[in-house]
Design an enzyme around this catalytic site. Structure first.
Site, PDB file in Angstrom:
ATOM      1  N   GLU A 112       0.772  -1.243   0.000  1.00 32.05           N
ATOM      2  CA  GLU A 112       0.000   0.000   0.000  1.00 32.05           C
ATOM      3  C   GLU A 112       0.807   1.300   0.000  1.00 32.05           C
ATOM      4  O   GLU A 112       0.534   2.191   0.801  1.00 32.05           O
ATOM      5  CB  GLU A 112      -0.941  -0.001   1.222  1.00 32.05           C
ATOM      6  CG  GLU A 112      -1.962  -1.102   1.188  1.00 32.05           C
ATOM      7  CD  GLU A 112      -2.973  -1.036   2.326  1.00 32.05           C
ATOM      8  OE1 GLU A 112      -4.126  -1.375   2.085  1.00 32.05           O
ATOM      9  OE2 GLU A 112      -2.599  -0.651   3.460  1.00 32.05           O
TER      10      GLU A 112
HETATM   11  C1  NAG Z   1      -4.792  -3.599   4.689  1.00 30.09           C
HETATM   12  C2  NAG Z   1      -3.394  -3.240   5.144  1.00 30.09           C
HETATM   13  C3  NAG Z   1      -3.187  -3.339   6.632  1.00 30.09           C
HETATM   14  C4  NAG Z   1      -4.473  -3.166   7.414  1.00 30.09           C
HETATM   15  C5  NAG Z   1      -5.442  -4.241   6.950  1.00 30.09           C
HETATM   16  C6  NAG Z   1      -6.726  -4.267   7.736  1.00 30.09           C
HETATM   17  C7  NAG Z   1      -2.363  -5.352   4.355  1.00 30.09           C
HETATM   18  C8  NAG Z   1      -1.206  -6.033   3.727  1.00 30.09           C
HETATM   19  N1  NAG Z   1      -2.349  -3.997   4.452  1.00 30.09           N
HETATM   20  O1  NAG Z   1      -5.362  -2.425   4.224  1.00 30.09           O
HETATM   21  O2  NAG Z   1      -2.235  -2.398   7.017  1.00 30.09           O
HETATM   22  O3  NAG Z   1      -4.258  -3.265   8.773  1.00 30.09           O
HETATM   23  O4  NAG Z   1      -5.704  -4.114   5.591  1.00 30.09           O
HETATM   24  O5  NAG Z   1      -7.517  -5.397   7.455  1.00 30.09           O
HETATM   25  O6  NAG Z   1      -3.254  -6.014   4.804  1.00 30.09           O
END
Ligand code: NAG
Length: 743
Positions: free
Chosen positions: A471
């Site tokens: 992200e």
């Molecule tokens: C994603 C984010 C994470 C976040 C999560 C929540 C990944 C690899 N990145 O947006 O930072 O805490 O969802 O479900 O999961």
């Protein structure tokens, strides 16, 4: 979505019409309704907002209330999404946050256009579950590869010694300690002895984690080629104990006779814990390692830093934890980080603050090692790195004040003149490390080397470091003078897009030089491509044979087959599918269920019915909890034979935005984690490979019944007591178990 904030003045004096602001945490899409007019809401950073009175605001007398209506673009499905963490700041004392009492109330009537899941829907989903008597269930969980019962029984008492050769001494000791909690007295551990003993013995030629377990009236034999195999044999023996035996100490426990030959399906059976968004104390981490061991999970992916916190002491860089390990009200992030996720104004009184000392970390590593769990540390970069960036800013400032300019710049993670404007998924404006700076690599090397030293001191194995990579928002680096200079001087970097390969190429070199391989989120192995005018992400061939291990998390919105594409392209893949393994997602669409739901709702059936090599087959619900449109799966890529060989395992992550206590953590984890454990350890179930649809459904119903009965009659009762007792969720939100019974 509509909601309201009611301000009630419980003080003696009136709340003046101006001169203050009210800080709180919520999605920045949370705005006062246009007709409200008396207040405006400003976005501070991340999910921190500030409500400021306008000229129209009228003072609130002591005892009086004022209600302000808000709209929000996001769905407000459960209480976890409600604005929270309110505190007051007076304009004439801007560095101090004054806590106010917060109550999140379920609004009367409909909360949003979403309808909650009805009890009837849940009933219908589960109506095929049969009631299976406990004696008919397989008494070891996760399901062993081969299991039979022999009609014999063995009576276990504290007088039964554990006989183990030296190589298995540590496994014997852990077993003895556990048995002491049941038998009241610790059985002896000795190097020889025959007859009615628990014998841990070496057998050549078994796979690394395989074991055999025989319980007969004559004694117990656990055989394996390695200490890990022996360990899993002892864990099976523990799940074989009737859970009632754990309630009070017993002089003697009767064990059913079994004959088991077992080995895991995947060598990588992972649980990821985010301790950055909210912290968990060391003791809780150790408890979770016990839980992982019981269900034969062998990889603990430790998400140690993020925008909202840095949790590992790095003695060479003390600001990382001194500044990055604390959250509380501040105007400039120089002493600590701003509040997130309702952590409130007080640094010391929040799950947002905390870190592991070097000694704590070493203890965690040793505890994990003794339980055959590898700990993969994650240093999240270059995005999701605000805590590190702010900590290095603070270090810079301290050294500049001491007049040490050169030293001050040594570990800076951003170009101080960078004017780039961006917004991360979690709404941060300043959370991406500048990868063009040499000081970034000095920082990473320092952190890595200090970390490796801790592994060495712990005597714990390490094969890889996870460098995050997820992200990174668009717009970063565009206006960094340092990036511009790199583009000018380095022929391999022509634009900011090239920086991705520049960065992970360098990080890869750094880890390789230390005999490690690189792990990361899927993004580390992707590159952007234009297809029919659209930007799509495809596996990057340049890194495909670099032994990158990627946690592929996104399986939504056109990325349904991304994991298979990456495996087919040569990446080592850990299936971390959001729709089946994101343990932080709410169990059901219900106002009282905590958790996020951007990837759908996740009850224990989702990890349970996941088919690793054909997961779209069981992709049943969309992110709204409605039946999924299956037509969109028609043209997806399938796993090739080569691709299959690149699927190293499964992983369930627990992100902690909404997890502010050990109890909440356990609630989100249990029983979902058991679905993951079963899929990671047990063979592919018969229903997954049965070509006849009707037969497959029948087989699934049988397997699901077995699993649910095993949870209800064996594993959840066991977890009531195991390792001090866990706060698992039982099917009704808010219900509790007391004295082993549902209340
Ligand atoms: C994603 C984010 C994470 C976040 C999560 C929540 C990944 C690899 N990145 O947006 O930072 O805490 O969802 O479900 O999961």
């Amino acid at each position: 979505t509509l909601s309201a904030v009611t301000l009630t003045n419980t003080g003696k004096a009136a709340l003046p019409a101006k001169g203050w602001s009210l800080y709180f945490n919520a999605s920045p899409s949370f705005k006062p309704k246009e007709t409200a007019g008396a207040v405006k809401v400003e976005h501070v950073n991340g999910d921190l907002l500030r409500l400021v009175p306008t000229e129209k605001f009228e003072s609130i007398a002591s005892g009086a209330s004022q209600s302000i209506e808000f709209t929000s673009a996001g769905r407000l499905v459960n209480f976890s999404q409600a604005p929270d963490g309110f505190y007051l700041v007076w304009d004439d004392n801007p560095e101090v946050g004054v806590p106010v009492k917060n109550t999140v109330k379920k609004p009367a009537g409909s909360v949003s256009n979403d309808s909650f899941v009805s009890p009837e829907t849940i009933y219908n989903k589960n109506r095929n579950i049969q009631d299976i008597p406990a004696e008919k269930l397989t008494k070891v969980f996760p399901t062993p590869a081969q299991y039979s019962e022999t009609n014999q029984t063995f009576t276990l008492t504290a007088a039964v010694p554990i006989v183990a050769e030296n190589a298995f001494r540590s496994e014997a000791d852990i077993l003895a300690t556990h048995l002491a909690t049941i038998l009241g007295k610790q059985p002896a551990v000795q190097s020889s002895g025959k007859g009615k003993v628990i014998c841990l013995q070496k057998k050549k030629g078994l796979q690394p984690e395989a074991y055999e377990l025989q319980v007969s009236s004559n004694g117990i034999i656990i055989a394996a080629s390695t200490p890990a195999g022996i360990f899993y044999g002892t864990q099976s023996l523990i799940t074989l104990l009737p859970p009632a035996a754990l309630a009070t100490t017993q002089k003697a426990v009767s064990l059913p006779g079994v004959d088991i030959t077992d080995a895991p399906r995947f060598g990588h059976r992972a649980f990821m814990l985010d301790v950055a968004r909210n912290f968990q104390p060391k003791q809780q981490v150790l408890k979770i390692l016990d839980l992982m061991a019981l269900y034969k999970l062998n990889v603990f992916h430790f998400h140690l830093n993020d925008d909202e916190g840095w949790r590992l002491e790095i003695p060479a860089l003390p600001e990382l934890t001194q500044v990055g390990g604390k959250r509380g009200h501040t105007l400039n992030d120089k002493k600590n980080l701003v509040p997130s996720y309702a952590s409130g104004p007080n640094v010391s009184n929040t799950a947002g603050s905390g870190f592991y000392s070097k000694a704590d970390f070493i203890e965690i590593l040793q505890y994990a090692k003794a339980r055959h769990i590898r700990v993969i540390p994650e240093i999240e970069t270059p995005g999701h790195a605000r805590a590190a960036i702010k900590a290095m800013d603070a270090r810079y400032e301290r050294l500049m004040q001491e007049g040490k300019k050169q030293e001050a710049e040594q570990y800076l993670l951003r170009d101080l003149n960078d004017q780039s404007a961006y917004r991360s998924v979690q709404h941060w404006k300043d959370n991406v490390i500048d990868v063009s700076l040499p000081s970034t690599y000095d920082f990473l090397e320092t952190v890595v080397d200090e970390m490796l030293q801790m592994y060495k001191m712990a005597g714990a194995p390490i094969e890889t470091i996870h460098f995050g990579g997820d992200e990174v928002p668009s717009g970063v680096w565009e206006k960094s003078p340092s990036v511009q200079a790199l583009i000018k001087n380095d022929p391999s970097v022509n634009n900011t897009g090239d920086l991705w390969f520049y960065y992970f190429g360098k990080v890869n070199k750094m880890v390789k030089a230390r005999n490690l391989y690189l792990s990361g989120w899927e993004e580390i192995g992707l590159r952007k491509e234009k297809q029919n005018g659209r930007t799509v992400y495809v596996p990057n061939p340049d890194f495909a044979d670099e032994n990158f291990h990627v946690d592929v998390w996104n399986n939504l919105w056109g990325a349904e087959d991304l994991a298979y594409k990456m495996a087919n392209a040569g990446y080592k893949v850990v299936l971390t599918n959001v729709t089946n393994f994101y343990l932080d997602l709410a169990y059901q669409k219900d106002y009282d269920e905590p958790g996020l739901f951007w990837g759908g709702f996740l009850d224990v059936d989702k990890p349970f019915y996941f088919i690793p090599f054909d997961y779209t087959k069981n992709f049943k619900e969309d992110t709204n909890g409605d039946p999924v449109d299956r037509s969109k799966f028609k043209n997806l890529q399938k796993l090739t034979v080569f691709g299959k060989s690149n699927i190293v395992g499964l992983q369930g992550p627990l992100w902690s935005e909404k997890i502010t206590s050990p109890e909440r953590m356990e609630y989100m984890l249990l029983p979902k984690l058991l679905g993951l454990a079963e899929r990671a350890w047990a063979k592919d179930p018969a229903w997954a490979t049965e070509p006849d649809e009707a037969k497959s459904v029948k087989l699934y119903n049988q397997a699901w019944s077995d699993f649910v009965n095993t949870l209800g009659k064996r594993e959840l009762p066991r977890l009531t007591y195991y390792a001090g007792g866990f706060n698992y969720r039982i099917p009704t939100p808010g219900a509790k178990v007391e004295d082993g019974k549902v209340q």
